[in-house]
Structure formats: C-alpha cells, structure tokens
Design a protein around this motif. Structure first.
Motif, PDB file in Angstrom:
ATOM      1  N   ALA A  51       4.658  13.805  -1.962  1.00  0.00           N
ATOM      2  CA  ALA A  51       5.385  12.788  -1.200  1.00  0.00           C
ATOM      3  C   ALA A  51       6.773  12.560  -1.783  1.00  0.00           C
ATOM      4  O   ALA A  51       7.018  12.825  -2.957  1.00  0.00           O
ATOM      5  CB  ALA A  51       4.603  11.476  -1.219  1.00  0.00           C
ATOM      6  N   VAL A  52       7.670  12.039  -0.937  1.00  0.00           N
ATOM      7  CA  VAL A  52       9.005  11.673  -1.390  1.00  0.00           C
ATOM      8  C   VAL A  52       9.165  10.167  -1.281  1.00  0.00           C
ATOM      9  O   VAL A  52       8.628   9.523  -0.381  1.00  0.00           O
ATOM     10  CB  VAL A  52      10.120  12.386  -0.591  1.00  0.00           C
ATOM     11  N   GLY A  53       9.891   9.626  -2.229  1.00  0.00           N
ATOM     12  CA  GLY A  53      10.170   8.201  -2.261  1.00  0.00           C
ATOM     13  C   GLY A  53      10.880   7.871  -3.549  1.00  0.00           C
ATOM     14  O   GLY A  53      10.934   8.679  -4.468  1.00  0.00           O
ATOM     15  N   ASP A  54      11.458   6.687  -3.619  1.00  0.00           N
ATOM     16  CA  ASP A  54      12.223   6.287  -4.793  1.00  0.00           C
ATOM     17  C   ASP A  54      11.517   5.256  -5.660  1.00  0.00           C
ATOM     18  O   ASP A  54      11.940   5.007  -6.774  1.00  0.00           O
ATOM     19  CB  ASP A  54      13.577   5.700  -4.364  1.00  0.00           C
ATOM     20  N   ASP A  55      10.462   4.667  -5.143  1.00  0.00           N
ATOM     21  CA  ASP A  55       9.914   3.476  -5.765  1.00  0.00           C
ATOM     22  C   ASP A  55       8.416   3.632  -6.029  1.00  0.00           C
ATOM     23  O   ASP A  55       7.632   3.701  -5.074  1.00  0.00           O
ATOM     24  CB  ASP A  55      10.187   2.289  -4.827  1.00  0.00           C
ATOM     25  N   ALA A  56       8.025   3.706  -7.291  1.00  0.00           N
ATOM     26  CA  ALA A  56       6.611   3.876  -7.636  1.00  0.00           C
ATOM     27  C   ALA A  56       5.751   2.707  -7.152  1.00  0.00           C
ATOM     28  O   ALA A  56       4.667   2.933  -6.600  1.00  0.00           O
ATOM     29  CB  ALA A  56       6.447   4.095  -9.136  1.00  0.00           C
ATOM     30  N   PRO A  57       6.191   1.450  -7.324  1.00  0.00           N
ATOM     31  CA  PRO A  57       5.360   0.350  -6.809  1.00  0.00           C
ATOM     32  C   PRO A  57       5.146   0.432  -5.292  1.00  0.00           C
ATOM     33  O   PRO A  57       4.043   0.155  -4.805  1.00  0.00           O
ATOM     34  CB  PRO A  57       6.141  -0.902  -7.201  1.00  0.00           C
ATOM     35  N   ALA A  58       6.167   0.850  -4.554  1.00  0.00           N
ATOM     36  CA  ALA A  58       6.004   1.002  -3.101  1.00  0.00           C
ATOM     37  C   ALA A  58       5.011   2.107  -2.784  1.00  0.00           C
ATOM     38  O   ALA A  58       4.203   1.989  -1.848  1.00  0.00           O
ATOM     39  CB  ALA A  58       7.350   1.276  -2.440  1.00  0.00           C
ATOM     40  N   MET A  59       5.025   3.199  -3.544  1.00  0.00           N
ATOM     41  CA  MET A  59       4.079   4.293  -3.328  1.00  0.00           C
ATOM     42  C   MET A  59       2.661   3.832  -3.656  1.00  0.00           C
ATOM     43  O   MET A  59       1.704   4.198  -2.971  1.00  0.00           O
ATOM     44  CB  MET A  59       4.480   5.509  -4.157  1.00  0.00           C
ATOM     45  N   GLU A  60       2.521   3.013  -4.693  1.00  0.00           N
ATOM     46  CA  GLU A  60       1.202   2.446  -5.029  1.00  0.00           C
ATOM     47  C   GLU A  60       0.672   1.613  -3.860  1.00  0.00           C
ATOM     48  O   GLU A  60      -0.523   1.664  -3.550  1.00  0.00           O
ATOM     49  CB  GLU A  60       1.299   1.582  -6.287  1.00  0.00           C
ATOM     50  N   GLU A  61       1.551   0.862  -3.216  1.00  0.00           N
ATOM     51  CA  GLU A  61       1.143   0.053  -2.064  1.00  0.00           C
ATOM     52  C   GLU A  61       0.806   0.942  -0.871  1.00  0.00           C
ATOM     53  O   GLU A  61      -0.141   0.657  -0.134  1.00  0.00           O
ATOM     54  CB  GLU A  61       2.233  -0.951  -1.701  1.00  0.00           C
ATOM     55  N   LEU A  62       1.579   2.000  -0.672  1.00  0.00           N
ATOM     56  CA  LEU A  62       1.344   2.903   0.450  1.00  0.00           C
ATOM     57  C   LEU A  62      -0.050   3.515   0.382  1.00  0.00           C
ATOM     58  O   LEU A  62      -0.764   3.553   1.393  1.00  0.00           O
ATOM     59  CB  LEU A  62       2.411   4.000   0.473  1.00  0.00           C
ATOM     60  N   VAL A  63      -0.470   3.985  -0.796  1.00  0.00           N
ATOM     61  CA  VAL A  63      -1.781   4.641  -0.881  1.00  0.00           C
ATOM     62  C   VAL A  63      -2.926   3.654  -0.630  1.00  0.00           C
ATOM     63  O   VAL A  63      -4.005   4.071  -0.213  1.00  0.00           O
ATOM     64  CB  VAL A  63      -1.978   5.415  -2.206  1.00  0.00           C
ATOM     65  N   LYS A  64      -2.686   2.378  -0.826  1.00  0.00           N
ATOM     66  CA  LYS A  64      -3.714   1.367  -0.534  1.00  0.00           C
ATOM     67  C   LYS A  64      -3.997   1.271   0.957  1.00  0.00           C
ATOM     68  O   LYS A  64      -5.020   0.718   1.354  1.00  0.00           O
ATOM     69  CB  LYS A  64      -3.295   0.009  -1.069  1.00  0.00           C
ATOM     70  N   THR A  65      -3.084   1.795   1.802  1.00  0.00           N
ATOM     71  CA  THR A  65      -3.270   1.740   3.249  1.00  0.00           C
ATOM     72  C   THR A  65      -4.039   2.933   3.800  1.00  0.00           C
ATOM     73  O   THR A  65      -4.330   2.971   4.999  1.00  0.00           O
ATOM     74  CB  THR A  65      -1.908   1.627   3.978  1.00  0.00           C
ATOM     75  N   ASP A  66      -4.360   3.902   2.951  1.00  0.00           N
ATOM     76  CA  ASP A  66      -5.165   5.048   3.366  1.00  0.00           C
ATOM     77  C   ASP A  66      -6.558   4.541   3.754  1.00  0.00           C
ATOM     78  O   ASP A  66      -7.184   3.797   2.991  1.00  0.00           O
ATOM     79  CB  ASP A  66      -5.263   6.057   2.216  1.00  0.00           C
ATOM     80  N   PRO A  67      -7.069   4.928   4.930  1.00  0.00           N
ATOM     81  CA  PRO A  67      -8.424   4.522   5.299  1.00  0.00           C
ATOM     82  C   PRO A  67      -9.475   4.870   4.239  1.00  0.00           C
ATOM     83  O   PRO A  67     -10.455   4.134   4.077  1.00  0.00           O
ATOM     84  CB  PRO A  67      -8.678   5.281   6.609  1.00  0.00           C
ATOM     85  N   PHE A  68      -9.268   5.960   3.501  1.00  0.00           N
ATOM     86  CA  PHE A  68     -10.183   6.283   2.398  1.00  0.00           C
ATOM     87  C   PHE A  68     -10.159   5.183   1.339  1.00  0.00           C
ATOM     88  O   PHE A  68     -11.204   4.774   0.828  1.00  0.00           O
ATOM     89  CB  PHE A  68      -9.785   7.605   1.735  1.00  0.00           C
ATOM     90  N   ALA A  69      -8.964   4.731   0.972  1.00  0.00           N
ATOM     91  CA  ALA A  69      -8.844   3.685  -0.048  1.00  0.00           C
ATOM     92  C   ALA A  69      -9.399   2.361   0.463  1.00  0.00           C
ATOM     93  O   ALA A  69     -10.096   1.644  -0.263  1.00  0.00           O
ATOM     94  CB  ALA A  69      -7.383   3.536  -0.471  1.00  0.00           C
ATOM     95  N   ILE A  70      -9.091   2.032   1.710  1.00  0.00           N
ATOM     96  CA  ILE A  70      -9.587   0.776   2.298  1.00  0.00           C
ATOM     97  C   ILE A  70     -11.106   0.748   2.291  1.00  0.00           C
ATOM     98  O   ILE A  70     -11.713  -0.285   1.974  1.00  0.00           O
ATOM     99  CB  ILE A  70      -9.031   0.602   3.723  1.00  0.00           C
ATOM    100  N   ALA A  71     -11.726   1.880   2.611  1.00  0.00           N
ATOM    101  CA  ALA A  71     -13.188   1.962   2.659  1.00  0.00           C
ATOM    102  C   ALA A  71     -13.811   2.131   1.276  1.00  0.00           C
ATOM    103  O   ALA A  71     -15.039   2.081   1.140  1.00  0.00           O
ATOM    104  CB  ALA A  71     -13.621   3.115   3.562  1.00  0.00           C
ATOM    105  N   GLY A  72     -12.984   2.352   0.257  1.00  0.00           N
ATOM    106  CA  GLY A  72     -13.501   2.473  -1.094  1.00  0.00           C
ATOM    107  C   GLY A  72     -14.162   3.809  -1.395  1.00  0.00           C
ATOM    108  O   GLY A  72     -15.024   3.875  -2.276  1.00  0.00           O
TER     109      GLY A  72
END
Length: 98
Positions: A51-72
C-alpha cells in the motif's frame, strides 16, 4: 509505502465466509490508488498487501475497516518502509531517504 501483513486467527472456513466482503474492501482501496498489490501467503495462513500512504496511524486505522478485522478473523501487522529502489513501472512511488 507500507507492507500490510495479515495473519488469520480463525479457521479457513470462517475466513472463506468473509472473502467476498474482503475482496470488495480491497477493490475500493485499489480504486482509490492506496493498494498496489495483494495476495495470499504460502502457506495460506494470511495475506500481504502493498500500500501507499504517508501516515502510519492512518494506515493502522484503515486496516481496522477490513471485514476480516471487523469480524476478528485476522490480525494485521503494519510495516512502513521507504521505497528508495523500485521497478520501472513503479517509478512514481520512488522515495528519497531523509
């Protein structure tokens, strides 16, 4: 640039139940230009996303929105790196080391 490594924490049967939602989530981030490549790890105990991006905290938040992560059914490891060397097709992503 980021390597997003996910490791399954649930049986593959549960992961597979959520695969269509996960793939739709991936497509949205491909469409936005955030994701460059993704796929299963071998052996199949998770996956990897480039992935591309400038901000590690924003990327950490982005992966929390993955349906896999949401479902645990997975855990993410977010690794940021400086892409100082790239293939010709990825030249626009080259970064300088500061």
């Amino acid at each position: 640039m980021f390597v997003l490594e996910l490791t399954y924490t649930a049986p593959l049967e549960r992961v597979d139940e959520l695969m269509a939602d996960h793939v739709a989530w991936l497509k949205g981030h491909y469409d936005s230009g955030t994701f460059l490549a993704s796929g299963r790890k071998v052996p199949r105990d998770g996956g990897v996303i480039l992935a591309v991006g400038d901000d590690a905290p924003a990327m950490e938040e982005l992966v929390k929105t993955d349906p896999f992560a949401i479902a645990g059914v997975c855990e993410y490891r977010v690794m940021q790196f400086v892409a100082s060397n790239v293939a010709t097709d990825l030249e626009k992503y080259r970064q300088t080391v500061s």
